[in-house]
Design a protein around this motif. Sequence first.
Motif, short mmCIF file in Angstrom:
data_model
loop_
_atom_site.label_atom_id
_atom_site.label_comp_id
_atom_site.label_asym_id
_atom_site.label_seq_id
_atom_site.Cartn_x
_atom_site.Cartn_y
_atom_site.Cartn_z
N ALA A 14 15.08 -20.82 25.10
CA ALA A 14 15.63 -20.94 26.44
C ALA A 14 17.15 -21.05 26.37
O ALA A 14 17.87 -20.51 27.20
CB ALA A 14 15.04 -22.14 27.15
N LEU A 15 17.64 -21.73 25.36
CA LEU A 15 19.08 -21.92 25.18
C LEU A 15 19.76 -20.59 24.92
O LEU A 15 20.89 -20.34 25.35
CB LEU A 15 19.29 -22.83 23.97
N TRP A 16 19.07 -19.71 24.21
CA TRP A 16 19.57 -18.39 23.87
C TRP A 16 19.92 -17.61 25.15
O TRP A 16 20.83 -16.80 25.18
CB TRP A 16 18.50 -17.66 23.06
N GLY A 17 19.19 -17.88 26.21
CA GLY A 17 19.37 -17.10 27.43
C GLY A 17 20.55 -17.51 28.29
O GLY A 17 20.90 -16.81 29.23
N ILE A 18 21.17 -18.64 28.00
CA ILE A 18 22.30 -19.08 28.84
C ILE A 18 23.44 -18.07 28.71
O ILE A 18 23.85 -17.74 27.61
CB ILE A 18 22.79 -20.48 28.40
N PRO A 19 23.93 -17.56 29.85
CA PRO A 19 24.95 -16.51 29.78
C PRO A 19 26.27 -17.03 29.21
O PRO A 19 26.60 -18.21 29.35
CB PRO A 19 25.12 -16.07 31.23
N SER A 20 27.02 -16.12 28.60
CA SER A 20 28.23 -16.56 27.91
C SER A 20 29.30 -17.06 28.87
O SER A 20 30.14 -17.86 28.49
CB SER A 20 28.76 -15.44 27.03
N ILE A 21 29.25 -16.61 30.12
CA ILE A 21 30.27 -17.08 31.07
C ILE A 21 30.13 -18.58 31.30
O ILE A 21 31.11 -19.29 31.52
CB ILE A 21 30.18 -16.29 32.41
N LEU A 71 29.51 -22.72 19.93
CA LEU A 71 28.43 -23.24 20.76
C LEU A 71 27.50 -22.10 21.17
O LEU A 71 26.28 -22.25 21.19
CB LEU A 71 28.99 -23.91 22.01
N LEU A 72 28.11 -20.96 21.51
CA LEU A 72 27.33 -19.82 21.98
C LEU A 72 26.40 -19.28 20.90
O LEU A 72 25.26 -18.91 21.18
CB LEU A 72 28.30 -18.73 22.45
N ILE A 73 26.88 -19.21 19.64
CA ILE A 73 26.08 -18.54 18.62
C ILE A 73 25.18 -19.49 17.81
O ILE A 73 24.30 -19.02 17.11
CB ILE A 73 26.94 -17.68 17.67
N SER A 74 25.39 -20.80 17.91
CA SER A 74 24.55 -21.71 17.12
C SER A 74 23.05 -21.55 17.39
O SER A 74 22.26 -21.49 16.44
CB SER A 74 24.95 -23.16 17.34
N PRO A 75 22.63 -21.50 18.68
CA PRO A 75 21.19 -21.33 18.90
C PRO A 75 20.66 -20.05 18.28
O PRO A 75 19.54 -20.03 17.74
CB PRO A 75 21.07 -21.26 20.43
N ALA A 89 33.14 -12.85 27.75
CA ALA A 89 33.22 -13.84 28.83
C ALA A 89 33.52 -15.24 28.32
O ALA A 89 34.15 -16.04 29.02
CB ALA A 89 31.91 -13.84 29.61
N SER A 90 33.11 -15.56 27.10
CA SER A 90 33.32 -16.92 26.62
C SER A 90 34.76 -17.15 26.14
O SER A 90 35.25 -18.27 26.18
CB SER A 90 32.34 -17.23 25.49
N VAL A 91 35.43 -16.10 25.68
CA VAL A 91 36.80 -16.29 25.19
C VAL A 91 37.84 -16.02 26.27
O VAL A 91 39.01 -16.28 26.08
CB VAL A 91 37.09 -15.39 23.98
N LEU A 92 37.37 -15.49 27.41
CA LEU A 92 38.28 -15.16 28.49
C LEU A 92 39.13 -16.37 28.91
O LEU A 92 40.34 -16.28 29.08
CB LEU A 92 37.45 -14.65 29.67
N SER A 126 20.69 -30.79 22.53
CA SER A 126 21.22 -31.45 23.72
C SER A 126 22.31 -30.63 24.39
O SER A 126 22.87 -31.04 25.40
CB SER A 126 21.75 -32.84 23.35
N LEU A 127 22.58 -29.44 23.83
CA LEU A 127 23.63 -28.59 24.37
C LEU A 127 23.50 -28.31 25.88
O LEU A 127 24.48 -28.50 26.62
CB LEU A 127 23.65 -27.27 23.59
N PRO A 128 22.31 -27.89 26.36
CA PRO A 128 22.23 -27.61 27.80
C PRO A 128 22.51 -28.84 28.64
O PRO A 128 23.14 -28.74 29.70
CB PRO A 128 20.79 -27.13 28.00
N LEU A 129 22.07 -30.00 28.15
CA LEU A 129 22.32 -31.23 28.89
C LEU A 129 23.82 -31.53 28.95
O LEU A 129 24.37 -31.86 30.01
CB LEU A 129 21.59 -32.37 28.18
#
Lengths: 284, 295
Positions: free
Chosen positions: A112-119, A147-151, A211-214, B25-28
Amino acid sequence: MRRIKILEEKFFVFLSAFMTYSLITVLAFIILVIFIKGFNALNLDMILKTPQGGYYYGGEGGVLNAIMGSLYIAVGATLIAIFIGMPAALYINVQLVRYRRTQNTIRYFLDALWGIPSIVYGAFGFTLMLFLGMNASLLAGIITVALLISPIMVRTFDEVLSTIPRGLHEASLALGSTRTETAFRVMLRQGFSGFITAILLSFGRGIGDAASVLFTAGYTDNIPINLDEPAATLPLAIFFQLGSPIPEVRERAFASAVILTIIILAISLSARIISKRYSRSNLK
Amino acid sequence: MQLRRKIFDKITGFWMITSLITILSLPLIIGTGLYLKAAPLFDQQSFFSLIFSSQWAPSKGEFGFWPFIAGSLYVTVLSFLFTLPVCLLAAIYLTQFSSKQLIKVMHPVIDVLAGLPSVIYGVWGILIIVPFVSKYVAPVFNTTSSGYSVLSGGIVLAVMCIPYILNMLIEIFNTVPVGLREASLSLGATRWESVKHVVIRGNFPGIISAYGLGIAKAFGETIAVMMVVGNVVKVSINPLDAAYPLPALIANNYGEMLSIPMYDAALMFAAFLLLVIILIFNMIFRYLIHKTKRQ
């Protein structure tokens, strides 16, 4: 009745074949268009020079600043992601190996975490930056991308670790090694191909993300030397140059797009080759 | 020696568990961070009026997100309509009808395409789709359009999501036991009938989830959409008009947001909204996939 059935069958087989082949055509077309457009504008100056005076009005120079900036950010972020991702994946597969339910729940959350958009990561990185009193800089970009790539790192590595036979793990414990020794000396070595693939995949994702480095990395014409300096990135270089009304600058955006595409293709190709080569020597 | 091993065990054990907890805990953490930043906004406007008002005037302190939410929804729905038949039929063809050779070649290709950065798809959209829409599609409907429109955004998003959804569908269809299909064929069903009744019906939750995750991805996509969608604040049902999706709003205005009061809170609220919507989507459909996998 029989005829209608056969007709229906023929129709759908034809339709699905048609869809598949047109899809292949479209996808091939994308790569082709990018390459043809870009190679016309690509030259050595693009790769070897930073923007000189008047670059954004069609003057001399290249996008070396963006290439280096992207590499710095992706390498830094991948290192951080390895530092927190590798032990996390090992933990799931060694310490939690007896708790199937917990394992599955954790995998579910990671997916689920993987799906969070980079923006969203970008916006969060920005608030974090303000909170810590930093400016847009290489360091802020690195942290956000990490943070974006850890998951992704955890999940890809974990996928390979979970296929390692349980017996190997038990044999190591039976010989008297502790759980962490099993994790780092046996599981890590056995899952090394997966580890490399995970690194390459996260690296590719990190280098291509815009989007994350913008917000967090800023933009500059120089190659950053210190962590607190802003850094240009390749995707943003493409984006900004494409917004220019001057045709020469737009051409360079296409050339930069080819550079980025080639980098990504090279990464995913080597990921494939490495995972094939290493997994051959693994225990099955 | 024993002591050294014990210390090594303790330290690395601690390192492993902290890393895992940090990531989980990242999303939180992200959610709380964004919410705290957005909180001042709730003192001024109610949650309801934030979402459903179309008054957008940051300098006057009016923040109605409806044009952006509507823009996002419109682009996403459009892309879904494009991907729906294409992905399903292509996945069926590749797994059921085609030669083994084709899928062997296609699988890595799809994988690579799913990994291409979104800015590349944006470049392609500007090169091909935008001129196509303004030159060929608009005249058909007797209107003019710059090409930077909801339609272009929908097409680019669809093309971006196709490898992603197709990959999941192929994986799902490959898990159908051969025996089940053969049983259906031996009962006299045609190949298409057994696909219809065994492959599609049997994997229905999986198919829904693949599309759900595709929609979530499309909803949060930023750069590619922003490059082709025009970015004009208005609500319109004409797909040839420009729109302004939520992620594009955040990405375009980060420069000014610190100079106008409450603007930063509003943008962080937008990011918070995106996070919550997409996380919910992901939770639901990932759950369906995990459940079907375990069976």
